[in-house]
Scaffold this motif. Sequence first.
Motif, PDB file in Angstrom:
ATOM      1  N   ASN A 124      11.594  11.354  -4.621  1.00  0.00           N
ATOM      2  CA  ASN A 124      10.134  11.341  -4.668  1.00  0.00           C
ATOM      3  C   ASN A 124       9.742  10.835  -6.051  1.00  0.00           C
ATOM      4  O   ASN A 124      10.083  11.449  -7.058  1.00  0.00           O
TER       5      ASN A 124
ATOM      6  N   ASP B  45       6.562   9.556  -8.443  1.00  0.00           N
ATOM      7  CA  ASP B  45       5.096   9.484  -8.559  1.00  0.00           C
ATOM      8  C   ASP B  45       4.408  10.017  -7.311  1.00  0.00           C
ATOM      9  O   ASP B  45       3.426   9.452  -6.832  1.00  0.00           O
ATOM     10  N   GLY B  46       4.937  11.070  -6.768  1.00  0.00           N
ATOM     11  CA  GLY B  46       4.292  11.675  -5.614  1.00  0.00           C
ATOM     12  C   GLY B  46       4.594  10.999  -4.297  1.00  0.00           C
ATOM     13  O   GLY B  46       4.157  11.456  -3.246  1.00  0.00           O
ATOM     14  N   VAL B  47       5.355   9.904  -4.335  1.00  0.00           N
ATOM     15  CA  VAL B  47       5.640   9.193  -3.093  1.00  0.00           C
ATOM     16  C   VAL B  47       7.103   9.331  -2.735  1.00  0.00           C
ATOM     17  O   VAL B  47       7.975   9.005  -3.526  1.00  0.00           O
TER      18      VAL B  47
ATOM     19  N   TRP C 213       9.941  11.283   0.440  1.00  0.00           N
ATOM     20  CA  TRP C 213      10.310  12.553   1.039  1.00  0.00           C
ATOM     21  C   TRP C 213      11.229  13.334   0.100  1.00  0.00           C
ATOM     22  O   TRP C 213      11.124  14.540   0.007  1.00  0.00           O
TER      23      TRP C 213
ATOM     24  N   GLY D   8       0.783  -1.231   0.000  1.00  0.00           N
ATOM     25  CA  GLY D   8       0.000   0.000   0.000  1.00  0.00           C
ATOM     26  C   GLY D   8       0.811   1.274   0.000  1.00  0.00           C
ATOM     27  O   GLY D   8       1.652   1.507  -0.850  1.00  0.00           O
ATOM     28  N   THR D   9       0.589   2.096   0.975  1.00  0.00           N
ATOM     29  CA  THR D   9       1.195   3.417   1.009  1.00  0.00           C
ATOM     30  C   THR D   9       2.441   3.436   1.886  1.00  0.00           C
ATOM     31  O   THR D   9       2.878   4.488   2.321  1.00  0.00           O
TER      32      THR D   9
ATOM     33  N   TRP E 285       6.654   5.201   2.127  1.00  0.00           N
ATOM     34  CA  TRP E 285       7.186   6.363   2.836  1.00  0.00           C
ATOM     35  C   TRP E 285       8.191   5.968   3.916  1.00  0.00           C
ATOM     36  O   TRP E 285       8.906   6.806   4.429  1.00  0.00           O
TER      37      TRP E 285
ATOM     38  N   GLU F 140      14.406  14.159   0.427  1.00  0.00           N
ATOM     39  CA  GLU F 140      15.109  15.204   1.175  1.00  0.00           C
ATOM     40  C   GLU F 140      16.622  15.016   1.169  1.00  0.00           C
ATOM     41  O   GLU F 140      17.352  15.919   1.547  1.00  0.00           O
TER      42      GLU F 140
ATOM     43  N   LEU G 188       7.961   1.711  -7.338  1.00  0.00           N
ATOM     44  CA  LEU G 188       8.234   2.798  -6.407  1.00  0.00           C
ATOM     45  C   LEU G 188       9.566   2.649  -5.672  1.00  0.00           C
ATOM     46  O   LEU G 188      10.614   2.753  -6.258  1.00  0.00           O
TER      47      LEU G 188
END
Lengths: 551, 972
Positions: free
Chosen positions: A293, A295-297, A299, A280-281, A284, A301, A421
Amino acid sequence: MKKIIFTLTILVAVVFSSCELDRSPFTEISADELFEDPGAAQSATLGNYLFLKGDKGYDGWSDDLHRISEYGGDNVMISGGTTDPLFFFYNYQRNPNNSRTNRFWSNSFKAIVGTNRVIESLNEGETEEQDQVIGENYYIRALVFFQMGNVFGRPYNQGTENLSIPLKLTSDIEDLPDRNTVGEVYDQVIKDLKKAESLMTINKGPSFASKEAAQALLSRVYLYMEDNQNAIDYADDVLGSGAYSLLSSSRFSEMNTLAPSENEEAIFSITLTKGIDIPGTEDWFTIGSFYANIDGVGWGEMYASQTYLDLINDNPSDLRKSFIEPQYTEDSNGQKTPSVYWVNDQYEYQFRDVTESSGTLTIEESGNTYTIESEMINGSTQYYFNGPEGRQDVTYDYDMDKRNGYPKFFILKASQQENDLHLWSPTVSRLAEMYLNKAEAMAKEGMDQQALDNINILRERANVPPYTLSSLPAGKSVLDVVLEERRLELAFEGHRKFDIYRNGRTMDRKYPGSHLNNSNPFFEIESTDNVIIEYIPEQQILIQPSLDQND
Amino acid sequence: MKKSITLLFFALLLPFFVFAQEKTVELKVQDESGTPVVGANVLVENTTKGGMTDFDGKLTLELNTGEVLEISSLGFETQKITVGDKNSISVTLKDDIGQLDEVVVVAYGTQKKATITSSVVEVKSEKLTDVTTPEVATMLQGKVTGVQVLPSTGSPGASPSIVIRGRSSINSTNSPLWVVDGIILGNSDPKLNPNDVESISVLKDASATALYGNRGANGVILITTKRGEVGASPTMDVSIKTAINHFNPGNFEVMNSQQLYDFHTTLDNPNAWFNEDLLNRDYDWIEGSTQAAFVQDAAVTFKSATDTHNLFLSTSYYSEEGTVIGNNLDRYNLRMNLDYKISDRLTIKPKLNFVIDRRDDVRQASLYEAYNNLPWDLPFAEDGSVVNARFSQGDDWLGRDKSNFFYDRQWNYSDSRTFDFFASFDFEYKLLPNLTYVSTNNFTQGYAESFSYIDQRSNSGLATNGAITDNTFKNIRRFTNQMLKYSNTFNEDHTVTLLAAYEYNDGSSKNISTRSENVVVNGEVQSVGLEPAVANGGANEFAQQSFLFSGDYDYKGKYFMKGSIRVDGASAFAEDYRYGEFYSIAAGWNIHKEDFFNSDNINVLKVRASHGAVGNQPGGFGFLSTYDVKFQYAGIIAAKPNRLGTENLTWEKAIESNAGLDATFFNAVNLTVDYYNKENSGLLYFRALSDQTGFSGRYENIGSITNEGVEFALDADIINTSDFGINLGVNASFNKNNIKELADGTDIIGGSTILREGEEFGTFYMRKWLGVNPGDGSPVYEVVDEDGTVSTTNDYNAATVQITGTSNPDVTGGFYTNFRYKNFTLTSNWSFSYGAELYNSSRNLFDSDGFYLQYNQMVLPDGWSRWEKPGDIVSHPKPRVGGYPGGNQTSSRYLEDGSYLRLNNVRLSYDFPQTPLNSLGVSNARIYLTGDNLVTFTRFSGVDPTIGGAGGFTSIGYPIPRRFALGLNISF
């Protein structure tokens, strides 16, 4: 009336029909039940690998190890502050209550005790399959002891009497050894790996330990001990086994997308499985998500450091650049903005847009216009302009998306396994490292040409020109060049920090990043400094006061 | 001729002579305080003539002089009066004290209040329904001495945690046991309609709770639901309430654009994005994520009681919007209680209760983000569209988390439903005149389902192209208790009550969670997801059986005693350690009934003492060593050591002694004082082991904690006339908590707390902050050497971790005031806590001296200031970029005084006069205005010093709202 009483009595009897009180849990098996099953040792061994991987592929042993080992090196920089205690591995502001350090210590011993339990429950020499299982457990134990020693104990060549970690060799909960010395830990690691080498005869692929994995790790252990001949011999054992080959250049540039079973260069990788791990999510929580980052997933940083970029940009065709993805800004038509950038004396990035008119490149700086000039040095173009304080060398590229003023050089090496991802199976050993181990050991033995031969194999694969004894960069020895190659090749795989300090070198942190933004920044760290190793978790010392704390 | 006319004349007049002797008499019946007695029976002796007094206590009859009237009414002494010459008769009835022996609900039955030996406090319905809440637990706040009610959040439907007589368990629950109508429901707040509650009895000491055996150690809360009133005519009550809630962030405030700008200026923020343009943007995130929220509460109840039937029917609808936008609760309740006397011997008592909760279209704003985000980041673009912070370029969005909850909220939502069903079939059968068989049988089923939709366009859904999650949870409990009760009075003086029972209780639960990804827009079912992503499920079971015996004896209501014993066996323990015994013994003396006692002013003087042992039961399977088989390596199931078991794991035992005094003075002042001494031993503790064992620890029964204290409750009717009344009450409890023993005497350190022999449970253990160095504005900590020398340091790592305070209050309690003037009543209810320290965890983020440049920071409350120049003696160091190493880490810097005084409720009500109502067919009507949580006096700088439980740590949380309500109750 009687009917009613009768009905009521039946009702009551029905209600309290079951008075037996035995109940069991649903998602666990009692230990006694488990070990009644003949396949128990196999399942329990998988459980030990599981400690290394982490239940769902993150927050496991290898996750914290990566943060401790890679973030303390000079390949990475962070673009801001963070509440995550990984920050303190990065900026060397150590803290004896660091929750990641605590978890690393705890996961390490869980894996160690798990392997001890299996080893104790089996006898050697019964069947090949069983010996393989025993061997795998010895390997896992050795790997964990070795890495713990690197994290909590000083480098071997700084003294074998220095304190390292407790060597827990039983599954007895009453057995609580104190810290052993660095020398004792290395001896145990070598003993376990040699035992593993002798017991393992079945190679199940890079997801599991094997004889070759034990040999590969032995090569590294001996290298760290500066027992150069053994380092070379064990690397040759792996190279000569024929079980592995270097990825071709084109496959190498996509190495991060390969699952271990598809990677002919991987010797042992802690394997994450697509579709099951990182559900799932939960991307992160992964290592890769801190680097990029996608596809929007993520940090996104932590980026490649300026010094790493300078090194890799010496050869712009270096295939290892495919693991770094600069985030260029694009306007509404998808066009990038030509820019130059440099790092000033305060370790801040300075970006300026470049205007081109009739072949001349110019920038604006403090109200004045300056022309961008270029000259050839060693076959590559160096851009510069003559600014108010003299000549300023610049990099000519495009404008980039920034975070807190730091341009985003995303690192992709720890993401995108099977294009999913931030799925990534951390590499423990791969074939390239064997060449590097040999090269370093040879350089230290004065076998200069052979050292260069070994790194040239990797350079050729990475599409950069080979080195010859006469064409070494000015001021660099063969060992320097070998260590640079190791840095380029094994970047973001958790080696750099250990490589610098065990070679008695100074960690150079004079490049932009938030490690410099506090009251006590470390611009340089000597290999003799206290901060190069972690504190023993304070809570563990409170429970077992005979454990000595590091300085 | 003349003679017949006279005769006819007389004949015609005859009826008038007869009638002239009967006259119309108006009878007025009232009680000693002048209140009319409604429904008093009036009977003309030796006839069937009579009637009942109306709502003004009046009755008009045709009576003859000399007739004798018998007037009777429940609770009064029957009176006879002879009809005299007058046409109006006024009768004053006297209270019949014999019939009015107040009865209190206790464990497994009732006891006369006069002869209770245990520490029990009963609170009746009128005192409970002042606050606006759908949760029964909240109604107890500040009302019962020794009972601390700690809200968890201000979210609609959130239930608070309750602690009775201090915390005594480290790893098991500290929540009391809830029992509703004799059925043991567990340790969490049952979903009851507050309008259905007749009374709540809180059982505090061992003698009261021992009959609950291994679950009674934390006290027991007994709820009795309403029944009809025998003798009254059927009534229907309608109550309607509307309230408006306001978000109440307490003393905690984050900065606005100008304040934050000024702060960054003093910090010398070097970033390029920091410039004066920032002052043009000022968005109030808190305002954007909160709202003035409405509550609707409507209830209808129907009561009817005769000699054979007693029926109570109630239904209600409660709806509350959250003060944080995007989360509203709707609750529906239906209850039926019936007592049906089938024959002289048999009464059946079925009960049904349904509770349905719905939360639809939940898109709750993130309070965490609302506090953290910068005022310089605007969530909406100029054209009104929502800004996608995650993909903002460069310095377009400054907040560190790059998160704008408004974005995903456009599409993502969740729904949840719960459905709880309680069905009891109880009955009583009189075997002999003094021996009754009581059977309580209950079946409870709970079902909860939730659904969440994540859109492919939202940031959460980008990676998986949207997702749909469905969760279901099912839970069944069965309870049965078969009891024999014997009650008899011998020789008028000796009263004996005995009971013996067998009880069995079990439960099982199952939960399933599924998630599909790559879903079509606005999909609602799993099948529209192309990729099944997650399927999880678990289950749990427990069972328990018990035997109970109890007996009480009283002599002339003067000397009385009670004893009980209970044996429990539970599935949570290994077979050899499964059963335990729990007992209690108590005695009391009603001094005021003695002949030698001659004080007119002291009406009741009772002393009592009790001693007993109860238990606290954990859940789970701590006695088993287990392997986890939930995860895989390389796609194959792996068995990973999960728990180190402890075979001889058993209950926590609580042994308690209690001594109490109850007194009533001047018929108007009630005083109760209790002293208790409780020791909980064999505490279930997850003892940390060295990581070298391969386990982080295991459960053992180790150590003991004592709670010793005094509880005090005073209630006074200062004035009590028919027109005017003042009633005041105060309760306070002083509890001293002490860790008496720990395994091997060694300290147990967990995070920032320590358990050490001789210290309190709830002691903070962290570095000690001494303040700011006036010379250079840097943080100063304390160092304590092994020999005790105290010195200071600026280095966080060098500071000594030490004991810095406790989270236990010195005194807690509440008080209420009640003023009555004619038909108006004004009440207020307060609760307070003094002496506890509270750790404000949120200050790590919001008071970071510059460590976090891209989170909003808190506005410093009055009295706090930052260092600016040498010589400044202030509370906060000089702010600077990057803060100070350790400066915003755990230390006593963020440990604050958690004392507070809160006005829980103010209520002004008006009872409409009876006469105009009666003409409409209405028997009672009341209108009222209330305010809940109007003001809290506290120095605590965080959001709310009461939320977050008794652990001592609180962070930014969903605060309890301030409420204003208007309500109307009408009875027909």
